[in-house]
Design a protein around this motif. Structure first.
Motif: not given
Length: 290
Positions: A8-9, A15-17, A29, A38-39, A72, A192
């Motif tokens: 996740t970043y 915010q994305r993954y 994403s 999300t994750l 994450p 991660w």
């Protein structure tokens, strides 16, 4: 061969993954965000390996050093931490006690953790910020009263934790450590998720912690007093485990408080928690500014 990794970043304020490939991140994403925002939702759907395999088909969209890696799993329902779970840790207390019959545990809030390369914050209330390198397992399938024989089927992924502790605040009360374990931004999770596949993947992971390049902790998960199967079984006896829950499984001997004199973290220090087959979680240290 490098294990599949999902992160996740944040980039450009969003915010994305994505999948970590070489030294970059493949944005997933944009392709899967409608199904898995999300994750955490991807974990619940059992989709981590699918995402990792999809990410491996593409070249990275972002360099790793161009994004901010976050813990994450956004807002897990529960972060459950296990204390005194390596044999030498029990001996560190020098109280002559036998290995514990049941695991010690406590809860932490998501706000008490930062991600990889974000600074840990030594709070204004104390100078006794300590490190605790740990392996964490992430629950993928909900369950209550989970049998040990089925426990590993409920694991979705593994990650790393620096379960930072404010030592004098864990002694404020007679029966709990909650205060010293939940100061904002005193611990870290990441960098991660490594999807879980089989028991051999976690049975004998080497885990070590360095401070400013000096190895302070070094042990293996094969030596855990309470193993992964037992922990999932025991915890699910009193609470329903749900996808995205994190179980932080304990730290080896060698935390700063156990030195004479103690060696607590100070601004400018660099702490690295590393585990074979998982990765490296790195954080600096700063003082709290209000």
């Amino acid at each position: 061969m490098t294990s599949p990794r999902l992160a996740t970043y944040a980039v450009s304020g969003l915010q994305r993954y994505g999948a970590v490939v070489d030294d970059g991140i493949v944005d997933l994403s944009s392709r899967f965000g409608q199904d898995y925002p999300t994750l955490r939702e991807a974990i619940a759907a059992g989709a981590l390996m699918r995402l990792a395999e999809e990410g491996a088909r593409y070249r990275p969209h972002h360099a790793l050093d161009a994004v901010t890696l976050l813990p994450p799993i956004p807002q897990p329902e529960k972060i459950i931490c296990i204390g005194v779970n390596y044999p030498d840790r029990n001996a560190e207390y020098k109280d002559g006690s036998d290995a514990p019959k049941y695991p010690s545990m406590f809860m932490r809030t998501p706000r008490s953790f930062v991600g990889h390369n974000a600074p840990l914050v030594r709070p204004r209330a104390s100078q006794q910020l300590d490190y605790e390198g740990e392996l964490a397992i992430v629950i993928g399938k909900a369950g209550r009263h989970i049998a040990e024989s089925a426990a590993l089927d409920h694991i979705a992924a593994i990650t790393l934790c620096n379960e930072g502790t404010i030592r004098d605040w864990v002694r404020h009360a007679k029966f709990n450590v909650t205060q010293g374990k939940n100061f904002d931004s005193t611990g870290s999770l990441g960098p991660w998720l490594v999807p879980y596949g089989e028991e051999a993947q976690i049975a004998d992971i080497r885990l070590w912690t360095r401070v400013n390049g000096e190895t302070r902790q070094d042990d293996r998960t094969s030596r855990l007093i309470f193993g992964f199967r037992y922990l999932v079984n025991y915890i699910s006896t009193f609470t329903t485990l749900v996808p995205g829950d994190v179980i932080v499984t304990g730290t080896p001997t060698g935390a700063g408080a156990r030195f004479d004199p103690p060696r607590y973290l100070k601004p400018g220090d660099i702490v690295e928690v590393e585990a074979s087959g998982v990765g490296l979680l790195r954080n600096g240290v700063i003082d709290e500014v209000l």
